[in-house]
Design a protein around this motif. Structure first.
Motif, PDB file in Angstrom:
ATOM      1  N   LEU A   1      33.346  65.812  47.802  1.00 25.31           N
ATOM      2  CA  LEU A   1      34.573  66.377  47.261  1.00 25.31           C
ATOM      3  C   LEU A   1      34.295  67.445  46.209  1.00 25.31           C
ATOM      4  CD1 LEU A   1      36.587  63.049  46.935  1.00 25.31           C
ATOM      5  CD2 LEU A   1      36.969  64.852  48.618  1.00 25.31           C
ATOM      6  N   ALA A   2      33.249  67.266  45.421  1.00 28.97           N
ATOM      7  CA  ALA A   2      32.925  68.239  44.377  1.00 28.97           C
ATOM      8  C   ALA A   2      32.591  69.604  44.958  1.00 28.97           C
ATOM      9  CB  ALA A   2      31.763  67.729  43.529  1.00 28.97           C
ATOM     10  N   ALA A   3      32.080  69.624  46.195  1.00 29.59           N
ATOM     11  CA  ALA A   3      31.745  70.892  46.842  1.00 29.59           C
ATOM     12  C   ALA A   3      32.973  71.618  47.372  1.00 29.59           C
ATOM     13  CB  ALA A   3      30.760  70.650  47.983  1.00 29.59           C
ATOM     14  N   ARG A   4      34.110  70.919  47.431  1.00 28.95           N
ATOM     15  CA  ARG A   4      35.307  71.483  48.056  1.00 28.95           C
ATOM     16  C   ARG A   4      36.508  71.576  47.124  1.00 28.95           C
ATOM     17  NH1 ARG A   4      32.047  68.889  51.466  1.00 28.95           N
ATOM     18  NH2 ARG A   4      31.851  69.588  53.630  1.00 28.95           N
ATOM     19  N   PHE A   5      36.387  70.965  45.939  1.00 31.49           N
ATOM     20  CA  PHE A   5      37.482  70.969  44.974  1.00 31.49           C
ATOM     21  C   PHE A   5      36.976  71.441  43.615  1.00 31.49           C
ATOM     22  CE2 PHE A   5      38.867  68.048  48.225  1.00 31.49           C
ATOM     23  CZ  PHE A   5      40.250  68.186  48.265  1.00 31.49           C
ATOM     24  N   ALA A   6      37.879  71.974  42.826  1.00 32.59           N
ATOM     25  CA  ALA A   6      37.512  72.420  41.484  1.00 32.59           C
ATOM     26  C   ALA A   6      37.103  71.250  40.599  1.00 32.59           C
ATOM     27  CB  ALA A   6      38.679  73.174  40.853  1.00 32.59           C
ATOM     28  N   SER A   7      37.706  70.070  40.834  1.00 26.94           N
ATOM     29  CA  SER A   7      37.394  68.886  40.040  1.00 26.94           C
ATOM     30  C   SER A   7      37.359  67.663  40.946  1.00 26.94           C
ATOM     31  CB  SER A   7      38.455  68.685  38.952  1.00 26.94           C
ATOM     32  OG  SER A   7      38.281  67.443  38.292  1.00 26.94           O
ATOM     33  N   ALA A   8      36.378  66.783  40.728  1.00 30.38           N
ATOM     34  CA  ALA A   8      36.288  65.521  41.479  1.00 30.38           C
ATOM     35  C   ALA A   8      35.927  64.418  40.490  1.00 30.38           C
ATOM     36  CB  ALA A   8      35.257  65.613  42.597  1.00 30.38           C
ATOM     37  N   HIS A   9      36.912  63.606  40.112  1.00 35.96           N
ATOM     38  CA  HIS A   9      36.746  62.577  39.082  1.00 35.96           C
ATOM     39  C   HIS A   9      36.571  61.211  39.738  1.00 35.96           C
ATOM     40  CE1 HIS A   9      37.318  60.118  35.556  1.00 35.96           C
ATOM     41  NE2 HIS A   9      38.351  59.521  36.116  1.00 35.96           N
ATOM     42  N   LEU A  10      35.532  60.499  39.324  1.00 34.15           N
ATOM     43  CA  LEU A  10      35.253  59.153  39.821  1.00 34.15           C
ATOM     44  C   LEU A  10      35.717  58.134  38.800  1.00 34.15           C
ATOM     45  CD1 LEU A  10      33.921  57.313  41.971  1.00 34.15           C
ATOM     46  CD2 LEU A  10      31.746  57.689  40.797  1.00 34.15           C
ATOM     47  N   ASP A  11      36.569  57.210  39.215  1.00 37.95           N
ATOM     48  CA  ASP A  11      37.152  56.205  38.326  1.00 37.95           C
ATOM     49  C   ASP A  11      36.681  54.824  38.772  1.00 37.95           C
ATOM     50  OD1 ASP A  11      38.705  54.760  36.554  1.00 37.95           O
ATOM     51  OD2 ASP A  11      40.563  54.991  37.710  1.00 37.95           O
ATOM     52  N   ARG A  12      35.691  54.278  38.057  1.00 31.90           N
ATOM     53  CA  ARG A  12      35.177  52.940  38.379  1.00 31.90           C
ATOM     54  C   ARG A  12      35.937  51.902  37.552  1.00 31.90           C
ATOM     55  NH1 ARG A  12      30.332  56.044  37.952  1.00 31.90           N
ATOM     56  NH2 ARG A  12      29.078  56.065  39.851  1.00 31.90           N
ATOM     57  N   TYR A  13      36.243  50.762  38.164  1.00 29.79           N
ATOM     58  CA  TYR A  13      36.967  49.719  37.441  1.00 29.79           C
ATOM     59  C   TYR A  13      36.739  48.370  38.120  1.00 29.79           C
ATOM     60  CZ  TYR A  13      40.456  50.376  41.174  1.00 29.79           C
ATOM     61  OH  TYR A  13      41.085  50.478  42.396  1.00 29.79           O
ATOM     62  N   TRP A  14      37.197  47.311  37.457  1.00 24.47           N
ATOM     63  CA  TRP A  14      37.040  45.947  37.977  1.00 24.47           C
ATOM     64  C   TRP A  14      38.315  45.512  38.674  1.00 24.47           C
ATOM     65  CZ3 TRP A  14      34.225  41.569  38.885  1.00 24.47           C
ATOM     66  CH2 TRP A  14      34.928  40.366  38.995  1.00 24.47           C
ATOM     67  N   SER A  15      38.164  44.839  39.817  1.00 26.78           N
ATOM     68  CA  SER A  15      39.324  44.210  40.456  1.00 26.78           C
ATOM     69  C   SER A  15      38.862  42.997  41.247  1.00 26.78           C
ATOM     70  CB  SER A  15      40.054  45.189  41.381  1.00 26.78           C
ATOM     71  OG  SER A  15      39.283  45.480  42.528  1.00 26.78           O
ATOM     72  N   THR A  16      39.742  42.023  41.335  1.00 27.15           N
ATOM     73  CA  THR A  16      39.487  40.838  42.138  1.00 27.15           C
ATOM     74  C   THR A  16      40.825  40.296  42.617  1.00 27.15           C
ATOM     75  OG1 THR A  16      38.467  38.626  42.173  1.00 27.15           O
ATOM     76  CG2 THR A  16      39.591  39.268  40.154  1.00 27.15           C
ATOM     77  N   GLN A  17      40.802  39.555  43.724  1.00 25.49           N
ATOM     78  CA  GLN A  17      42.062  39.029  44.252  1.00 25.49           C
ATOM     79  C   GLN A  17      42.668  37.966  43.350  1.00 25.49           C
ATOM     80  OE1 GLN A  17      39.178  39.244  46.046  1.00 25.49           O
ATOM     81  NE2 GLN A  17      39.582  39.929  48.134  1.00 25.49           N
ATOM     82  N   SER A  18      41.849  37.259  42.585  1.00 22.92           N
ATOM     83  CA  SER A  18      42.322  36.141  41.773  1.00 22.92           C
ATOM     84  C   SER A  18      43.135  36.618  40.579  1.00 22.92           C
ATOM     85  CB  SER A  18      41.136  35.310  41.282  1.00 22.92           C
ATOM     86  OG  SER A  18      41.566  34.362  40.323  1.00 22.92           O
ATOM     87  N   PRO A  19      44.378  36.207  40.447  1.00 21.51           N
ATOM     88  CA  PRO A  19      45.190  36.648  39.307  1.00 21.51           C
ATOM     89  C   PRO A  19      44.681  36.125  37.979  1.00 21.51           C
ATOM     90  CG  PRO A  19      46.367  34.999  40.599  1.00 21.51           C
ATOM     91  CD  PRO A  19      45.146  35.359  41.388  1.00 21.51           C
ATOM     92  N   TRP A  20      44.072  34.944  37.964  1.00 22.47           N
ATOM     93  CA  TRP A  20      43.629  34.385  36.689  1.00 22.47           C
ATOM     94  C   TRP A  20      42.223  34.822  36.308  1.00 22.47           C
ATOM     95  CZ3 TRP A  20      39.862  30.475  37.618  1.00 22.47           C
ATOM     96  CH2 TRP A  20      39.846  29.967  38.930  1.00 22.47           C
ATOM     97  N   LEU A  21      41.519  35.546  37.197  1.00 23.25           N
ATOM     98  CA  LEU A  21      40.242  36.129  36.822  1.00 23.25           C
ATOM     99  C   LEU A  21      40.362  37.622  36.506  1.00 23.25           C
ATOM    100  CD1 LEU A  21      37.731  34.521  39.361  1.00 23.25           C
ATOM    101  CD2 LEU A  21      37.946  34.040  36.929  1.00 23.25           C
TER     102      LEU A  21
END
Length: 270
Positions: free
Chosen positions: A227-247
């Motif tokens: 994407l960086a080769a084809r767009f002016a900006s390519a931002h990567l957003d890493r984060y945590w997720s899990t199916q468990s609502p209480w975790l």
């Protein structure tokens, strides 16, 4: 042009049938903060195009039951939705029957989203890990994106080889705890065992619908480079997720990222 195989199309329709609840196994639908993260990303890129041009043509790939379609259509965008599951496509047609801004295409091979007029924004939410050749599919989608346009992908698993052994072990434990809460621990354990062995079973919906089972996640750095080769900006957003609502709450504070999103803006002229 990247398309899906017959076994995958069969399993997608079988798993995501008329009674399927996407929310149960989808952190980006189930958890408010994760959902808000994705909604904000989608709305922001569409709003920028609308502010600049007054109109915005959106292609939403694999919309499921339209959880994000509503948000971008409400801004005033014209949204073309594609969906591999026939029953989900039928539900989308009923849901948006009276909304002239939304059109729905049943796309059983994955080919329809790569053809047609240029679009200003491509949305691929929790989609890329379902596609065997996700890099090829992304290239084809980028080719449909008009100059100045944007590409947004969210809720795909990070590339496993870059993650530590402890990180992956915690991720597997969270998955098994979620399965235990659902009463299907045996199925979850069998899935993880196949992952550890690197096995791939075309008769098993868990393997066919979730390709990262055997592909070790999605290579977020390769996608960012593309994407960086084809767009002016390519931002990567890493984060945590899990199916468990209480975790989820604890994981957001303490666990290393296991999921990512990509926001590419300013499509460069060809």
């Amino acid at each position: 042009m990247p398309t899906t195989s017959t076994p995958e199309r069969t399993h997608q329709s079988a798993v995501h049938d008329a009674g399927w609840d996407y929310t149960v196994g989808s952190p980006h639908l189930r958890h408010h903060r994760v959902n808000a993260r994705v909604v904000d990303a989608c709305r922001q890129v569409v709003a920028r195009v609308l502010d600049r041009s007054g109109t915005c043509r959106v292609l939403e790939v694999g919309a499921g039951h339209g959880a994000f379609t509503d948000h971008v259509a409400a801004l005033g965008a014209e949204v073309h939705v594609t969906e591999m599951s026939e029953s989900s496509a039928a539900l989308l047609r009923r849901r948006f029957a009276h909304n002239r801004r939304v059109t729905v295409t049943h796309d059983p091979t994955g080919a329809a989203c790569h053809t047609g007029p240029p679009v200003d924004v491509v949305l691929a939410i929790s989609v890329l890990h379902h596609i065997p050749d996700y890099l090829g599919a992304t290239r084809a989608l980028v080719e449909r994106t008009a100059p100045g346009g944007a590409f947004v992908s969210y809720q795909d698993p990070l590339w496993y080889p870059r993650r530590s052994a402890g990180d992956r072990a915690a991720d597997r434990a969270a998955y098994l705890l979620w399965r235990l809460g659902r009463g299907d621990l045996r199925r979850g354990a069998a899935t993880l065992l196949r992952r550890a062995r690197g096995e791939y079973d075309e008769t098993n919906p868990s393997d066919m619908v979730e390709y990262h089972v055997v592909r070790s996640g999605v290579d977020e750095e390769a996608l960012r480079s593309l994407l960086a080769a084809r767009f002016a900006s390519a931002h990567l957003d890493r984060y945590w997720s899990t199916q468990s609502p209480w975790l989820q709450s604890a994981g957001e504070r303490l666990a290393p990222p296991n999921t990512f999103g990509l926001i590419a803006t300013g499509r460069l002229p060809r």
